[in-house]
Scaffold this active site. Sequence first.
Site, mmCIF file in Angstrom:
data_model
loop_
_atom_site.group_PDB
_atom_site.id
_atom_site.type_symbol
_atom_site.label_atom_id
_atom_site.label_comp_id
_atom_site.label_asym_id
_atom_site.label_seq_id
_atom_site.Cartn_x
_atom_site.Cartn_y
_atom_site.Cartn_z
ATOM 1 N N ARG A 46 0.817 -1.543 -0.211
ATOM 2 C CA ARG A 46 0.437 0.047 0.214
ATOM 3 C C ARG A 46 1.029 1.273 0.310
ATOM 4 N NH1 ARG A 46 -1.618 2.038 4.453
ATOM 5 N NH2 ARG A 46 -2.192 -0.254 5.572
ATOM 6 N N TYR A 98 -15.736 16.834 -15.685
ATOM 7 C CA TYR A 98 -15.685 15.695 -16.302
ATOM 8 C C TYR A 98 -16.909 15.229 -14.714
ATOM 9 C CZ TYR A 98 -15.273 10.382 -15.754
ATOM 10 O OH TYR A 98 -15.464 9.207 -15.412
ATOM 11 N N ASP A 170 -6.375 18.425 -14.530
ATOM 12 C CA ASP A 170 -6.620 17.687 -14.887
ATOM 13 C C ASP A 170 -6.459 17.828 -16.296
ATOM 14 O OD1 ASP A 170 -8.404 15.559 -16.042
ATOM 15 O OD2 ASP A 170 -9.510 14.961 -14.372
ATOM 16 N N LYS A 195 -7.206 6.839 -19.401
ATOM 17 C CA LYS A 195 -7.622 6.901 -20.702
ATOM 18 C C LYS A 195 -6.199 7.031 -21.583
ATOM 19 C CE LYS A 195 -11.425 7.661 -18.621
ATOM 20 N NZ LYS A 195 -12.158 9.515 -18.664
HETATM 21 C C1 LIG Z 1 -12.058 8.914 -16.819
HETATM 22 C C2 LIG Z 1 -11.947 10.480 -16.476
HETATM 23 C C3 LIG Z 1 -11.837 10.412 -15.124
HETATM 24 C C4 LIG Z 1 -11.831 10.155 -13.742
HETATM 25 O O1 LIG Z 1 -10.995 8.444 -14.321
HETATM 26 P P1 LIG Z 1 -11.410 7.207 -13.523
HETATM 27 O O2 LIG Z 1 -10.184 6.931 -14.077
HETATM 28 O O3 LIG Z 1 -12.688 7.342 -14.660
HETATM 29 O O4 LIG Z 1 -11.541 6.980 -11.986
HETATM 30 C C5 LIG Z 1 -11.284 11.664 -14.643
HETATM 31 N N1 LIG Z 1 -10.714 12.897 -14.947
HETATM 32 C C6 LIG Z 1 -11.328 13.330 -16.356
HETATM 33 C C7 LIG Z 1 -11.271 14.175 -17.497
HETATM 34 C C8 LIG Z 1 -11.494 12.159 -17.327
HETATM 35 O O5 LIG Z 1 -11.782 11.485 -18.440
#
Ligand SMILES: *Cc1c(COP(=O)(O)O)cnc(C)c1O
Length: 379
Positions: A46, A98, A170, A195
């Site tokens: 962890r 998001y 982000d 992604k």
């Molecule tokens: C998908 C996404 C998230 C969240 O990520 P997860 O891996 O689904 O928890 C946060 N910000 C953006 C811009 C995203 O496309």
Amino acid sequence: MKIRTKAVHTGVNIDKTFNSVITPIYPTSTFFFDEIGKNKGYDYTRSGNPTRAALEANIAALEGGIDCSVTATGMAAITAVMFFLKAGDHIITGDDIYGGTYRLFNAVLKPMGYDFSFINMRDLNAVKKAVKKNTRMIWIETPSNPLLNIVDIEAVITVARKIKALSVVDNTFLSPYFQRPFEFGADMVVHSTTKYINGHSDVVGGAIIYGRKELQERGRYLVNALGVSQSPYDAWLVLRGVKTLVTRMEAHQANAIKVVQFLEEHKNVKKVYYPGLKSHPQQALIKKQMKGFGAMLAFELDTRKVPLNKLFKKLKYFALAESLGGVESLIESPWFMSHASMGEAGLKASGITKETVRVSIGIEDAEDLIADLNQALKG
Ligand SMILES: *Cc1c(COP(=O)(O)O)cnc(C)c1O
């Protein structure tokens, strides 16, 4: 080292036992001590794991941060970052962030006493006006999802600095290949590695990249304390994916540009949203802060000619699915799917319509993608 070399070489070659070229998976919960106080740098997975450390070094290098924590999901990364703050603190963020981030902020943290302003962050005056005595963080997401609106990273960070608030970006949509927020002074950058960074739609993950030492220390402490770190198996998959990030991003973008050209001329398409289009109203800003346009696009479909479900059913190569950033093309309706939780008023305010279609362009052959869209758009 240039970014392509960093993506391939950073964090690998750590196996001194057998000289494996690829970083091994260390599937162990615990590590033994040679004697009290003496181990090889790891004690419990962890808190730290060599496979995860390899991925963290890699992503930190790509973003240009000093260190990185990789987490179980993107939302785990965002959750950990929000623990830098406490009840009573105020956060300024966009009204088109998001959906999962919006849900965490609005439905989980707000009832706990966190104070949020969801505003149009393209309007710098609105950002300045939203500042309160207790503003402690400005949360930036750009380009926005699904309409590809751009926030001026540097200008918003300047506001954050003046009031000594943390600035967090982000950077999921463009990846560090096309946008590096640390170059504009960001304190922290987060990713859903689910992604583009992993890129193969086979794992969920997240990352927090730190710009300064005190943030690194607090962030690492929080990720361990909250227990949101990523499994070594998943970290290993993301490390495999990230090595081809640059090559994939270029292929994604080259395809997106061709698909956009096709869509712009199609009579059943009313409007196309893409940062690489001359019709995008924020040209100067795009040039200033983005090194590329990415491969997310949206368009307004003339649904009197081609109903949404008809388009989706006829497409062979575009799976009807949420998520994005994988090698395969995906298509969906923000109104009815990814953004439905915003509610009708929220959707309308942000400019999303029942005819908006969001596309994540994969790395298939562009001619095949265009031929597929062409037959489906006939209606
Ligand atoms: C998908 C996404 C998230 C969240 O990520 P997860 O891996 O689904 O928890 C946060 N910000 C953006 C811009 C995203 O496309």
